[in-house]
Design a protein around this motif. Structure first.
Motif, PDB file in Angstrom:
ATOM      1  N   THR A   1       1.112   3.841  -2.896  1.00  0.00           N
ATOM      2  CA  THR A   1       0.976   5.396  -2.877  1.00  0.00           C
ATOM      3  C   THR A   1       2.070   6.369  -3.424  1.00  0.00           C
ATOM      4  O   THR A   1       1.869   7.305  -4.011  1.00  0.00           O
ATOM      5  CB  THR A   1       0.658   5.501  -1.318  1.00  0.00           C
ATOM      6  N   ILE A   2       3.118   6.079  -3.071  1.00  0.00           N
ATOM      7  CA  ILE A   2       4.614   6.398  -3.633  1.00  0.00           C
ATOM      8  C   ILE A   2       4.541   6.593  -5.104  1.00  0.00           C
ATOM      9  O   ILE A   2       4.856   7.652  -5.766  1.00  0.00           O
ATOM     10  CB  ILE A   2       5.810   5.918  -2.911  1.00  0.00           C
TER      11      ILE A   2
ATOM     12  N   THR B   1       9.308   4.074  -8.134  1.00  0.00           N
ATOM     13  CA  THR B   1       9.564   3.281  -6.772  1.00  0.00           C
ATOM     14  C   THR B   1      10.990   3.299  -6.404  1.00  0.00           C
ATOM     15  O   THR B   1      11.298   2.283  -5.586  1.00  0.00           O
ATOM     16  CB  THR B   1       8.763   1.880  -7.037  1.00  0.00           C
TER      17      THR B   1
ATOM     18  N   LEU C   1       7.303  11.124   2.122  1.00  0.00           N
ATOM     19  CA  LEU C   1       6.529  10.754   3.298  1.00  0.00           C
ATOM     20  C   LEU C   1       6.768  11.909   4.441  1.00  0.00           C
ATOM     21  O   LEU C   1       6.108  11.833   5.546  1.00  0.00           O
ATOM     22  CB  LEU C   1       6.591   9.420   3.795  1.00  0.00           C
TER      23      LEU C   1
ATOM     24  N   ALA D   1       0.865  -1.248   0.055  1.00  0.00           N
ATOM     25  CA  ALA D   1      -0.065  -0.055   0.016  1.00  0.00           C
ATOM     26  C   ALA D   1       0.633   1.371  -0.076  1.00  0.00           C
ATOM     27  O   ALA D   1       0.264   2.301  -0.913  1.00  0.00           O
ATOM     28  CB  ALA D   1      -0.910   0.077   1.151  1.00  0.00           C
ATOM     29  N   ILE D   2       2.143   1.144   0.825  1.00  0.00           N
ATOM     30  CA  ILE D   2       2.711   2.262   0.756  1.00  0.00           C
ATOM     31  C   ILE D   2       3.640   2.523  -0.504  1.00  0.00           C
ATOM     32  O   ILE D   2       3.529   3.731  -1.162  1.00  0.00           O
ATOM     33  CB  ILE D   2       3.907   2.158   1.987  1.00  0.00           C
TER      34      ILE D   2
ATOM     35  N   ARG E   1       2.090   6.139  -7.203  1.00  0.00           N
ATOM     36  CA  ARG E   1       1.080   7.147  -7.790  1.00  0.00           C
ATOM     37  C   ARG E   1       1.215   8.641  -7.733  1.00  0.00           C
ATOM     38  O   ARG E   1       0.716   9.423  -8.690  1.00  0.00           O
ATOM     39  CB  ARG E   1      -0.295   6.895  -7.024  1.00  0.00           C
ATOM     40  N   SER E   2       2.056   9.004  -6.740  1.00  0.00           N
ATOM     41  CA  SER E   2       2.427  10.550  -6.505  1.00  0.00           C
ATOM     42  C   SER E   2       3.714  10.796  -7.351  1.00  0.00           C
ATOM     43  O   SER E   2       3.879  11.733  -8.024  1.00  0.00           O
ATOM     44  CB  SER E   2       2.527  10.968  -5.067  1.00  0.00           C
TER      45      SER E   2
END
Length: 99
Positions: free
Chosen positions: A81-82, A89, A97, A77-78, A84-85
């Motif tokens: 999220t990274i 990776t 964060l 999940a983390i 997507r923004s």
């Protein structure tokens, strides 16, 4: 197979996981390397349990698998999220964060 063979295999898998975690900059590869190290520890626990004739190592390995499953859910999940923004990776971009 001899129990020593399983322990050698466990050590080799753990070493591959450490090398993968320390050398790769991609978060997914580092995440898979951590999972490989956990599986190597599970193999060692089950081998020691078999050698000593008890179920303690197998129960410990079962709990490690439960914790690893929870880690996979939170970690992916983390990472998603990274991604997507930032559309990457890379571990170098983890300051995202921070506030």
């Amino acid at each position: 197979m001899n129990p020593n063979d399983y322990l050698v295999l466990s050590a080799i898998l753990f070493a591959i996981g450490i090398v993968g975690f320390l050398t790769r900059r991609n978060a997914l590869v580092a995440f898979m390397s951590v999972e490989l190290m956990l599986n190597a520890a599970n193999l060692a626990l089950v081998t020691f349990a078999h050698v000593h004739g008890s179920l303690d190592g197998q129960v410990g390995a079962f709990f490690v698998m439960i914790v690893a499953a929870a880690e996979v859910v939170v970690g992916l999940a983390i990472i998603v999220t990274i991604f997507r923004s930032r559309r990457t990776t890379s571990v170098d971009d983890t300051n995202l964060l921070k506030f």
